[in-house]
Each structure stands twice: as C-alpha cells, then as structure tokens.
Design an enzyme around this catalytic site. Structure first.
Site, mmCIF file in Angstrom:
data_model
loop_
_atom_site.group_PDB
_atom_site.id
_atom_site.type_symbol
_atom_site.label_atom_id
_atom_site.label_comp_id
_atom_site.label_asym_id
_atom_site.label_seq_id
_atom_site.Cartn_x
_atom_site.Cartn_y
_atom_site.Cartn_z
ATOM 1 C CB CYS A 16 49.925 9.619 66.344
ATOM 2 S SG CYS A 16 48.182 10.024 66.137
ATOM 3 C CG ASN A 33 44.959 13.801 68.674
ATOM 4 O OD1 ASN A 33 44.340 14.746 69.135
ATOM 5 N ND2 ASN A 33 45.179 12.725 69.375
ATOM 6 C CG ASP A 71 49.219 6.117 60.352
ATOM 7 O OD1 ASP A 71 48.078 5.724 60.670
ATOM 8 O OD2 ASP A 71 49.446 7.253 59.918
ATOM 9 C CB CYS A 119 44.815 6.162 64.056
ATOM 10 S SG CYS A 119 43.833 6.392 62.563
ATOM 11 N NE ARG A 120 50.263 6.397 64.391
ATOM 12 C CZ ARG A 120 51.377 6.890 63.869
ATOM 13 N NH1 ARG A 120 52.508 6.218 63.961
ATOM 14 N NH2 ARG A 120 51.372 8.064 63.272
ATOM 15 C CB SER A 121 47.845 10.081 69.876
ATOM 16 O OG SER A 121 47.129 10.816 68.930
#
Length: 173
Positions: free
Chosen positions: A23, A26, A140, A28-30
């Site tokens: 993301c 690096n 996000d 939150c999402r990833s």
C-alpha cells in the site's frame, strides 16, 4: 468470482512462494494483508511453504509498526500484524512470486519501478482475488473511523482466502 488467477509454480518448503502486500505507507492495508495471509497459512498448516511480507510505495513510516486501529481490528479476529513499515524497492521483485497492490495508485507506482517490464506478470491487485471486487481498490482507512478498518479487514480476508485457495493445489510436500 475473482477476476484473475495467481501466477503459479510448484510450491515447496525449499522454494517457498513469496507474496508481498503493498500500500502507500505500509501501516494499514498492507500489514493487514500480511497478517491475514500469515494467519490463513498457519490455519492450513502450510506456513513453511510461503514467504509473506508487506511494504509501502513511500517511505513515510519506515520502521513503524502497523497502525493501532489496524492492529485493534485484526486482534478482534485473532490476527497478529507483525510488520514494520518499509519501502518496496525494484530489487524486491526478484524475491517475490506475487506483488499485490492495494489500489490503482500503488499499482502504477509499482509498475514504474519495473522499468524493463520484466515483472509485470507478478504485479496484481489484491482485489483481483475478491469475489466482489467493486472498483478493485482496497480503500485507505487511515482517516476514517473503526468502521473503515473493519471494512478493509473484510475485503482483505476474503481476497486472501480466495488467493490461498488458488495456491494450495500447487503445494508439493
């Protein structure tokens, strides 16, 4: 149904299948993708067959752990997020079989790093594996409330479940 199939090859303990979730920052999402996939392979007892990591297209948060809201959401489901933020580099393409971008902007940034276009077959969107991909972007959640983090977790989990289901037949004990 998912729109794509993961690049595959025989997966062995000697040659684990490398997956990197990417993301922007690096945090939150990833890291959620990394933690969820680690949890899924542990439940299937195939963790020795995979090398799982996450990274960001930017270096804003290098060295930081996952966002506290991402961690709290994952913990609710018994998932640990072990990552420390780092930036994805062009050389990373050689370490992974699959690089999963969280949104179109991340995908574009990652594609630009592959100047010779030799790793295009490795670069996909995570939501290519989502049974309900909508616009293919994992939103996000950084500036949203907990509901945004819950939504992202659900997207990531179902996408990772589909991806793992595609890869399991390629494991060679």
């Amino acid at each position: 149904m998912p729109s794509h199939t993961a690049p595959h090859r025989p997966i062995t303990k000697e040659e684990p299948y490398g997956i990197c979730f990417v993301c922007l920052g690096n945090i939150c999402r990833s890291p959620t993708g990394e933690g969820v996939f680690i949890d899924l392979v542990k439940k299937e007892q195939v963790e020795d067959y995979f090398y799982i990591d996450s990274a960001g297209t930017a270096a804003y948060h290098t060295g930081e752990p996952a966002n506290s809201k991402s961690q709290a959401t994952a913990n609710t489901y018994g998932v640990h997020l072990p990552s420390r933020a780092r930036q994805f580099e062009a050389a990373d393409y050689t370490s992974f079989d699959l690089v999963l971008a969280m949104d179109a902007s991340n995908h574009s940034d990652l594609a630009r790093l592959d100047q010779q276009n030799q790793y295009a077959h490795k670069l996909m969107m995570l939501r290519d594996f989502d049974p309900t991909p909508e616009d293919r972007n994992v939103p996000d959640p950084y500036y949203g409330g907990m509901a945004g983090f819950e939504h992202v977790f659900a997207i990531v989990r179902r996408s990772c479940e589909t991806l793992l289901h595609q890869l399991l037949p390629h494991i060679k004990p």
